[in-house]
Design an enzyme around this catalytic site. Sequence first.
Site, mmCIF file in Angstrom:
data_model
loop_
_atom_site.group_PDB
_atom_site.id
_atom_site.type_symbol
_atom_site.label_atom_id
_atom_site.label_comp_id
_atom_site.label_asym_id
_atom_site.label_seq_id
_atom_site.Cartn_x
_atom_site.Cartn_y
_atom_site.Cartn_z
ATOM 1 C CE1 TYR A 146 28.158 -31.039 -23.095
ATOM 2 C CE2 TYR A 146 26.321 -30.783 -24.612
ATOM 3 C CZ TYR A 146 26.863 -30.610 -23.358
ATOM 4 O OH TYR A 146 26.117 -30.020 -22.359
ATOM 5 C CD GLU A 148 26.038 -40.762 -29.753
ATOM 6 O OE1 GLU A 148 25.302 -40.861 -28.752
ATOM 7 O OE2 GLU A 148 25.802 -41.375 -30.802
ATOM 8 N N GLY A 149 28.738 -38.419 -25.505
ATOM 9 C CA GLY A 149 29.312 -38.519 -24.159
ATOM 10 C C GLY A 149 28.239 -38.408 -23.099
ATOM 11 C CE LYS A 150 26.997 -33.209 -20.335
ATOM 12 N NZ LYS A 150 27.077 -33.008 -18.877
ATOM 13 C CG ASN A 175 19.684 -23.505 -25.717
ATOM 14 O OD1 ASN A 175 19.318 -24.628 -26.044
ATOM 15 N ND2 ASN A 175 20.544 -22.804 -26.425
ATOM 16 C CB VAL A 189 22.305 -15.795 -24.504
ATOM 17 C CG1 VAL A 189 22.098 -14.596 -23.573
ATOM 18 C CG2 VAL A 189 20.954 -16.436 -24.817
ATOM 19 C CG ASN A 191 28.599 -15.838 -29.549
ATOM 20 O OD1 ASN A 191 29.521 -15.808 -28.744
ATOM 21 N ND2 ASN A 191 28.553 -16.703 -30.537
ATOM 22 N NE ARG A 212 19.626 -24.074 -30.482
ATOM 23 C CZ ARG A 212 19.493 -24.514 -31.723
ATOM 24 N NH1 ARG A 212 18.284 -24.587 -32.269
ATOM 25 N NH2 ARG A 212 20.547 -24.877 -32.423
ATOM 26 N N PRO A 276 21.143 -28.310 -34.445
ATOM 27 C CG PRO A 276 20.481 -28.579 -32.232
ATOM 28 C CD PRO A 276 21.694 -28.458 -33.088
#
Length: 316
Positions: A146, A148-150, A175, A189, A191, A212, A276
Amino acid sequence: MKKKRVLITGGSGFLGSHICERLLDEGNEVICVDNFFTGSKENILHLMDNPFFEIIRHDVTFPLYIEVDEIYNLACPASPIHYQFDPVQTTKTSVHGAINMLGLAKRIKAKIFQASTSEVYGDPEIHPQPESYWGNVNPIGIRSCYDEGKRCAETLFFDYNRQHNLRIKVGRIFNTYGPRMAMDDGRVVSNFVVQALRGEDITVYGKGDQTRSFCYVDDLVDGIIRLMEDTPDDFTGPMNLGNPDEFTILELAKTVLDLVNSKSKLVFRDLPSDDPMQRKPDISLAKKTTGWEPSIPLRDGLIKTVEYFDSYLKSQ
Protein backbone atom coordinates in the site's frame (compact mmCIF):
# COMPACT_ATOMS: atom_id res chain seq x y z
CA MET A 1 -22.45 26.17 -13.72
CA LYS A 2 -21.86 23.80 -16.62
CA LYS A 3 -22.77 20.22 -15.77
CA LYS A 4 -19.61 18.11 -15.77
CA ARG A 5 -19.33 14.41 -16.43
CA VAL A 6 -17.18 13.00 -13.61
CA LEU A 7 -15.66 9.53 -13.28
CA ILE A 8 -14.95 8.26 -9.75
CA THR A 9 -12.98 5.04 -9.41
CA GLY A 10 -13.62 3.30 -6.11
CA GLY A 11 -16.90 5.19 -6.09
CA SER A 12 -18.82 2.67 -3.96
CA GLY A 13 -16.27 2.80 -1.14
CA PHE A 14 -16.50 4.78 2.08
CA LEU A 15 -14.91 7.96 0.76
CA GLY A 16 -15.87 7.46 -2.90
CA SER A 17 -19.58 7.21 -2.13
CA HIS A 18 -19.51 10.53 -0.27
CA ILE A 19 -17.75 12.19 -3.22
CA CYS A 20 -20.33 10.73 -5.62
CA GLU A 21 -23.09 12.17 -3.46
CA ARG A 22 -21.46 15.59 -3.17
CA LEU A 23 -20.81 15.94 -6.92
CA LEU A 24 -24.37 14.87 -7.75
CA ASP A 25 -25.70 17.43 -5.28
CA GLU A 26 -23.66 20.06 -7.10
CA GLY A 27 -25.45 19.22 -10.36
CA ASN A 28 -22.90 17.00 -12.08
CA GLU A 29 -23.25 13.71 -13.92
CA VAL A 30 -21.38 11.00 -12.00
CA ILE A 31 -20.07 7.64 -13.20
CA CYS A 32 -19.06 5.29 -10.37
CA VAL A 33 -16.48 2.65 -11.31
CA ASP A 34 -15.80 -0.16 -8.84
CA ASN A 35 -15.02 -3.88 -8.76
CA PHE A 36 -16.73 -4.12 -5.33
CA PHE A 37 -13.78 -5.85 -3.64
CA THR A 38 -14.05 -3.51 -0.65
CA GLY A 39 -16.76 -1.14 -1.89
CA SER A 40 -20.43 -1.85 -1.28
CA LYS A 41 -23.59 -1.21 -3.27
CA GLU A 42 -25.26 -0.33 0.03
CA ASN A 43 -23.14 2.84 0.09
CA ILE A 44 -24.67 4.08 -3.17
CA LEU A 45 -28.17 2.58 -3.14
CA HIS A 46 -29.66 5.97 -2.28
CA LEU A 47 -28.09 7.43 -5.44
CA MET A 48 -29.39 4.89 -7.93
CA ASP A 49 -32.68 6.67 -8.63
CA ASN A 50 -30.78 9.75 -9.76
CA PRO A 51 -30.86 9.82 -13.60
CA PHE A 52 -27.40 11.45 -13.63
CA PHE A 53 -25.74 8.59 -11.72
CA GLU A 54 -24.51 5.33 -13.22
CA ILE A 55 -22.35 2.39 -12.12
CA ILE A 56 -19.77 0.41 -14.07
CA ARG A 57 -18.38 -2.80 -12.56
CA HIS A 58 -14.74 -2.66 -13.60
CA ASP A 59 -11.24 -3.36 -12.26
CA VAL A 60 -8.92 -0.39 -12.86
CA THR A 61 -5.96 -2.70 -13.45
CA PHE A 62 -7.52 -3.06 -16.92
CA PRO A 63 -7.94 -0.12 -19.32
CA LEU A 64 -11.25 1.73 -19.43
CA TYR A 65 -12.52 3.63 -22.46
CA ILE A 66 -14.99 6.37 -21.65
CA GLU A 67 -15.52 10.10 -22.24
CA VAL A 68 -15.57 12.35 -19.15
CA ASP A 69 -14.47 15.82 -18.05
CA GLU A 70 -12.82 14.93 -14.73
CA ILE A 71 -11.51 11.82 -12.97
CA TYR A 72 -11.21 11.10 -9.25
CA ASN A 73 -8.94 8.08 -8.79
CA LEU A 74 -9.77 6.51 -5.42
CA ALA A 75 -9.61 2.83 -6.35
CA CYS A 76 -7.51 0.86 -3.85
CA PRO A 77 -8.16 -1.05 -0.61
CA ALA A 78 -7.28 1.38 2.16
CA SER A 79 -7.28 -0.68 5.36
CA PRO A 80 -4.50 -3.11 6.38
CA ILE A 81 -6.85 -6.11 6.58
CA HIS A 82 -7.96 -5.62 2.98
CA TYR A 83 -4.76 -4.43 1.31
CA GLN A 84 -2.72 -7.21 2.96
CA PHE A 85 -5.20 -9.88 1.85
CA ASP A 86 -3.73 -9.81 -1.68
CA PRO A 87 -0.68 -7.52 -1.53
CA VAL A 88 0.34 -8.11 -5.16
CA GLN A 89 -3.12 -7.06 -6.35
CA THR A 90 -2.96 -4.02 -4.05
CA THR A 91 0.27 -2.87 -5.72
CA LYS A 92 -1.24 -3.53 -9.14
CA THR A 93 -4.32 -1.48 -8.25
CA SER A 94 -2.19 1.49 -7.21
CA VAL A 95 0.33 1.29 -10.06
CA HIS A 96 -1.53 -0.26 -13.03
CA GLY A 97 -4.66 1.58 -11.97
CA ALA A 98 -2.79 4.90 -12.01
CA ILE A 99 -1.29 4.11 -15.42
CA ASN A 100 -4.69 3.27 -16.88
CA MET A 101 -6.47 6.31 -15.43
CA LEU A 102 -3.62 8.63 -16.43
CA GLY A 103 -3.69 7.17 -19.93
CA LEU A 104 -7.42 7.80 -20.08
CA ALA A 105 -7.01 11.36 -18.79
CA LYS A 106 -4.28 12.02 -21.36
CA ARG A 107 -6.43 10.74 -24.24
CA ILE A 108 -9.53 12.75 -23.33
CA LYS A 109 -7.64 15.75 -21.86
CA ALA A 110 -9.36 15.43 -18.49
CA LYS A 111 -8.25 16.81 -15.15
CA ILE A 112 -7.46 13.98 -12.71
CA PHE A 113 -7.28 13.71 -8.91
CA GLN A 114 -5.16 11.08 -7.17
CA ALA A 115 -6.22 9.93 -3.70
CA SER A 116 -2.79 9.51 -2.15
CA THR A 117 -2.25 8.89 1.54
CA SER A 118 -0.40 9.93 4.65
CA GLU A 119 1.17 6.45 4.50
CA VAL A 120 3.65 7.85 1.97
CA TYR A 121 5.36 9.37 5.03
CA GLY A 122 5.77 5.94 6.66
CA ASP A 123 6.79 6.11 10.34
CA PRO A 124 7.73 9.81 10.22
CA GLU A 125 10.84 11.32 11.75
CA ILE A 126 9.37 14.83 11.25
CA HIS A 127 6.28 15.92 13.15
CA PRO A 128 3.84 17.19 11.98
CA GLN A 129 4.36 16.05 8.39
CA PRO A 130 4.67 18.74 5.69
CA GLU A 131 4.35 17.91 1.99
CA SER A 132 8.08 18.53 1.57
CA TYR A 133 8.93 15.55 3.80
CA TRP A 134 10.03 12.51 1.76
CA GLY A 135 9.07 9.97 4.39
CA ASN A 136 10.51 7.01 6.27
CA VAL A 137 9.02 3.95 4.58
CA ASN A 138 9.98 0.28 4.77
CA PRO A 139 9.97 -0.89 1.11
CA ILE A 140 9.76 -4.61 1.96
CA GLY A 141 7.35 -4.76 4.91
CA ILE A 142 3.82 -6.11 5.12
CA ARG A 143 2.39 -2.59 4.60
CA SER A 144 4.67 -1.81 1.65
CA CYS A 145 2.17 -2.96 -0.99
CA TYR A 146 0.00 0.00 0.00
CA ASP A 147 2.67 2.53 1.07
CA GLU A 148 4.99 2.02 -1.90
CA GLY A 149 2.09 1.50 -4.31
CA LYS A 150 0.77 4.94 -3.44
CA ARG A 151 4.25 6.47 -3.61
CA CYS A 152 4.77 5.00 -7.09
CA ALA A 153 1.34 6.29 -8.14
CA GLU A 154 2.42 9.80 -7.12
CA THR A 155 5.58 9.38 -9.21
CA LEU A 156 3.48 8.41 -12.24
CA PHE A 157 1.14 11.37 -11.77
CA PHE A 158 3.98 13.88 -11.65
CA ASP A 159 5.78 12.27 -14.61
CA TYR A 160 2.58 12.48 -16.69
CA ASN A 161 2.31 16.12 -15.66
CA ARG A 162 5.88 16.91 -16.66
CA GLN A 163 5.99 14.75 -19.79
CA HIS A 164 2.47 15.25 -21.15
CA ASN A 165 1.36 18.48 -19.45
CA LEU A 166 -1.52 16.58 -17.86
CA ARG A 167 -3.64 18.50 -15.33
CA ILE A 168 -3.18 16.60 -12.05
CA LYS A 169 -4.17 17.13 -8.42
CA VAL A 170 -2.61 14.95 -5.71
CA GLY A 171 -4.12 14.88 -2.23
CA ARG A 172 -2.45 13.06 0.67
CA ILE A 173 -5.35 11.87 2.80
CA PHE A 174 -4.92 11.36 6.54
CA ASN A 175 -7.15 9.25 8.80
CA THR A 176 -10.78 9.81 7.88
CA TYR A 177 -13.90 8.47 9.57
CA GLY A 178 -17.67 8.72 9.42
CA PRO A 179 -20.83 6.97 8.19
CA ARG A 180 -20.40 4.20 5.57
CA MET A 181 -17.08 2.96 6.93
CA ALA A 182 -16.98 -0.82 6.61
CA MET A 183 -17.27 -2.31 10.07
CA ASP A 184 -14.92 -5.21 9.29
CA ASP A 185 -12.08 -3.23 7.71
CA GLY A 186 -9.84 -3.12 10.78
CA ARG A 187 -9.65 0.69 11.00
CA VAL A 188 -9.39 2.00 14.50
CA VAL A 189 -12.54 4.15 14.60
CA SER A 190 -14.86 1.48 13.17
CA ASN A 191 -13.19 -1.18 15.35
CA PHE A 192 -13.70 0.77 18.55
CA VAL A 193 -17.26 1.87 17.78
CA VAL A 194 -18.49 -1.59 16.73
CA GLN A 195 -16.76 -3.32 19.67
CA ALA A 196 -18.25 -0.80 22.12
CA LEU A 197 -21.77 -1.14 20.66
CA ARG A 198 -21.53 -4.93 20.88
CA GLY A 199 -20.16 -4.81 24.42
CA GLU A 200 -16.97 -6.58 23.31
CA ASP A 201 -13.45 -5.87 24.54
CA ILE A 202 -11.84 -2.82 22.91
CA THR A 203 -8.64 -3.95 21.19
CA VAL A 204 -5.80 -1.45 21.63
CA TYR A 205 -2.50 -2.20 19.90
CA GLY A 206 0.70 -1.30 21.73
CA LYS A 207 0.25 0.92 24.78
CA GLY A 208 -2.22 3.14 22.97
CA ASP A 209 0.18 6.08 23.10
CA GLN A 210 0.58 6.22 19.31
CA THR A 211 -1.17 9.25 17.85
CA ARG A 212 -3.52 9.81 14.94
CA SER A 213 -5.39 12.81 13.53
CA PHE A 214 -9.01 12.04 12.68
CA CYS A 215 -10.86 14.00 9.99
CA TYR A 216 -14.63 13.68 9.61
CA VAL A 217 -15.60 12.60 6.10
CA ASP A 218 -17.63 15.73 5.24
CA ASP A 219 -14.62 17.92 5.99
CA LEU A 220 -12.35 15.68 3.93
CA VAL A 221 -14.66 15.67 0.91
CA ASP A 222 -14.82 19.46 1.07
CA GLY A 223 -11.01 19.59 1.00
CA ILE A 224 -10.80 17.26 -2.01
CA ILE A 225 -13.41 19.23 -3.98
CA ARG A 226 -11.63 22.50 -3.21
CA LEU A 227 -8.30 21.06 -4.37
CA MET A 228 -9.90 20.00 -7.64
CA GLU A 229 -12.05 23.06 -8.29
CA ASP A 230 -10.48 26.05 -6.50
CA THR A 231 -6.83 25.78 -7.49
CA PRO A 232 -5.28 26.85 -10.82
CA ASP A 233 -4.30 24.19 -13.35
CA ASP A 234 -0.60 24.67 -12.63
CA PHE A 235 -1.14 23.78 -8.95
CA THR A 236 -0.57 20.03 -8.70
CA GLY A 237 -0.04 19.40 -5.01
CA PRO A 238 0.70 17.17 -3.26
CA MET A 239 -1.53 18.67 -0.60
CA ASN A 240 -2.12 17.24 2.86
CA LEU A 241 -5.81 16.73 3.66
CA GLY A 242 -6.60 15.85 7.25
CA ASN A 243 -7.39 17.19 10.69
CA PRO A 244 -4.36 18.58 12.55
CA ASP A 245 -5.93 17.88 15.97
CA GLU A 246 -3.87 14.99 17.38
CA PHE A 247 -5.17 12.29 19.73
CA THR A 248 -3.66 9.14 21.22
CA ILE A 249 -5.39 5.86 20.41
CA LEU A 250 -6.15 5.53 24.13
CA GLU A 251 -7.92 8.91 24.11
CA LEU A 252 -9.99 7.78 21.13
CA ALA A 253 -10.96 4.54 22.87
CA LYS A 254 -12.07 6.34 26.04
CA THR A 255 -14.10 8.88 24.04
CA VAL A 256 -15.92 6.10 22.19
CA LEU A 257 -16.64 4.24 25.45
CA ASP A 258 -18.06 7.44 26.91
CA LEU A 259 -20.28 8.19 23.89
CA VAL A 260 -21.64 4.64 23.68
CA ASN A 261 -21.93 4.34 27.47
CA SER A 262 -20.37 0.92 27.04
CA LYS A 263 -19.01 -1.40 29.72
CA SER A 264 -16.45 -2.82 27.28
CA LYS A 265 -12.96 -3.29 28.70
CA LEU A 266 -9.68 -2.22 27.11
CA VAL A 267 -7.48 -5.13 25.99
CA PHE A 268 -3.91 -4.49 24.84
CA ARG A 269 -2.24 -6.41 22.01
CA ASP A 270 1.21 -6.28 20.38
CA LEU A 271 1.74 -3.40 17.95
CA PRO A 272 1.58 -4.56 14.30
CA SER A 273 4.72 -4.41 12.15
CA ASP A 274 5.59 -0.98 10.68
CA ASP A 275 2.62 0.69 12.40
CA PRO A 276 3.56 4.40 12.59
CA MET A 277 3.79 5.95 16.06
CA GLN A 278 2.79 9.46 15.03
CA ARG A 279 0.53 10.91 12.40
CA LYS A 280 -0.43 14.57 12.13
CA PRO A 281 -0.77 16.66 8.97
CA ASP A 282 0.69 20.08 8.43
CA ILE A 283 -2.20 21.68 6.50
CA SER A 284 -0.58 25.10 6.00
CA LEU A 285 -0.57 24.61 2.21
CA ALA A 286 -4.29 23.76 2.10
CA LYS A 287 -5.16 26.80 4.22
CA LYS A 288 -3.01 29.12 2.11
CA THR A 289 -4.12 27.76 -1.28
CA THR A 290 -7.84 27.04 -0.81
CA GLY A 291 -8.73 28.42 2.62
CA TRP A 292 -9.71 24.90 3.68
CA GLU A 293 -9.45 23.53 7.18
CA PRO A 294 -11.61 21.00 9.04
CA SER A 295 -14.47 22.37 11.14
CA ILE A 296 -16.02 19.27 12.77
CA PRO A 297 -14.53 18.33 16.19
CA LEU A 298 -13.74 14.67 16.85
CA ARG A 299 -16.48 14.22 19.44
CA ASP A 300 -19.17 15.65 17.12
CA GLY A 301 -18.06 13.45 14.24
CA LEU A 302 -17.94 10.38 16.48
CA ILE A 303 -21.54 10.99 17.59
CA LYS A 304 -22.67 10.80 13.95
CA THR A 305 -20.49 7.74 13.36
CA VAL A 306 -21.86 5.94 16.42
CA GLU A 307 -25.43 6.69 15.28
CA TYR A 308 -24.66 5.21 11.85
CA PHE A 309 -23.13 1.99 13.19
CA ASP A 310 -25.84 1.61 15.84
CA SER A 311 -28.53 1.85 13.16
CA TYR A 312 -26.61 -0.48 10.83
CA LEU A 313 -26.08 -3.15 13.49
CA LYS A 314 -29.76 -3.05 14.50
CA SER A 315 -30.81 -3.44 10.84
CA GLN A 316 -28.70 -6.60 10.57
